[in-house]
Motif scaffolding. Structure first.
Motif, short mmCIF file in Angstrom:
data_model
loop_
_atom_site.label_atom_id
_atom_site.label_comp_id
_atom_site.label_asym_id
_atom_site.label_seq_id
_atom_site.Cartn_x
_atom_site.Cartn_y
_atom_site.Cartn_z
N SER A 159 11.47 -0.91 3.61
CA SER A 159 10.23 -1.25 4.45
C SER A 159 10.03 -2.60 4.15
CB SER A 159 9.36 -0.34 4.28
OG SER A 159 8.63 -0.25 3.09
N LYS A 160 10.29 -3.42 3.18
CA LYS A 160 9.82 -4.60 3.13
C LYS A 160 11.02 -5.84 2.98
CE LYS A 160 5.54 -3.73 2.45
NZ LYS A 160 4.47 -4.15 3.36
N CYS A 170 16.55 0.96 6.83
CA CYS A 170 15.55 -0.02 7.12
C CYS A 170 14.62 0.03 8.14
CB CYS A 170 16.21 -1.39 7.19
SG CYS A 170 17.08 -1.68 5.50
N HIS A 174 10.70 0.36 7.99
CA HIS A 174 9.79 -0.72 8.66
C HIS A 174 8.86 -0.04 9.59
CE1 HIS A 174 12.42 -3.80 6.57
NE2 HIS A 174 11.33 -4.61 7.39
#
Length: 286
Positions: A159-160, A170, A174
């Motif tokens: 998520s980063k 992802c 996110h």
């Protein structure tokens, strides 16, 4: 679904925590960590039998023979179903009269190429990783606000920062991160803590084989490994669980595990090209 009402509604003076996905894996580790800190813990999952087995494993023999000492509770529920979660919220209110902590653990990883992702798969991943959290949080937030409690969402390093071969994971994480960020801003005026814990791959017995069936012919075999083949050591579930409890106790806004990954996140934000080169070297493939 038939739910275990082991007694009539009681007034609970000690804090109460609810953990979704609590019947296995990280959810069970988080439930155990909260029990160790004297929370009453309600584990939620879809399979009532798995919940019962988990409760038996986490509850001591002494507690099982003394109903007044039992601090682990269970409730079977599909947390992506609005009606079932509404009933869950009613159960929590009637049974406990309070809720201090909500930990949203339910989610699912993926394997594949971003360029080949289908809308159907995106819908599945967003439903499991985002809808589940949004539905549960909205339903239980009134109880959390009453006690100025905490909501902790389990994100991911994905998520980063991206990793190759994670399909739509992802994308989904996110989205969860963005929603959590906005909710945190909104809840500050109500003194409600909203935290995000973003762990890297978590060590488990089936690591490296869990996603074999998702691998297409255009993916290297290493893509089935944790993190899509990222060269990063798996985190012990208990370490992540302890980080979640610490996030709650200290009302931390965000936790990144392992901590050194934060340097890569900062580097990539400032120097995207350099960050991408590092990420490419950290993952398998050509």
């Amino acid at each position: 679904m038939t739910q275990p009402h082991d007694s009539h509604s009681l007034r609970f003076e000690s804090p109460v925590a609810l953990v979704t996905g609590g019947s296995a894996g990280l959810g069970t580790a988080i439930a155990q960590a909260l029990l160790n800190r004297n929370y009453h813990v309600l584990i939620v999952g879809r399979d009532s039998e798995r919940l019962r087995l988990t409760a038996d494993r986490l509850t001591s023999e002494e507690d099982r023979t003394d109903s007044s000492a039992v601090r682990l509770h269970q409730y079977a529920c599909d947390v992506t179903n609005l009606d079932e979660v509404a009933k869950l919220a009613e159960f929590v209110s009637d049974r406990f009269g309070r809720l201090d902590v909500l930990v949203n653990v339910v989610g699912q990883s993926d394997r594949g190429l971003a360029s080949e992702i289908t809308l159907k798969r995106i819908d599945e991943l967003v439903r499991l990783n985002v809808h589940s959290t949004v539905i549960c949080t909205k339903a239980l937030l009134p109880l959390i606000r009453e006690n100025r409690g905490s909501v902790v969402n389990i994100g991911s390093l994905a998520s980063k920062i991206p990793a190759r071969y994670l399909g739509g994971y992802c994308l989904a994480k996110h989205a969860l991160c963005g929603w959590t960020d906005q909710l945190s801003l909104e809840m500050r005026q109500h003194n409600v803590h909203v935290g995000l814990v973003c762990p890297g791959p978590i060590a488990r017995q089936d690591a490296g084989h869990r996603y074999d069936k998702l691998l297409a012919d255009d993916l290297p075999p290493e893509a089935a490994a944790p993190g899509g083949g990222a060269k990063i050591k798996g985190l012990p579930p208990q370490k992540v669980a302890d980080a979640v409890v610490d996030c709650i106790a200290k009302r931390k806004r965000e936790v990144i595990l392992p901590g050194k990954a934060r340097l890569l996140i900062i580097l990539r934000a400032i120097f995207p090209d350099w960050g991408d080169r590092i990420l490419l070297r950290m993952t398998s493939g050509n």
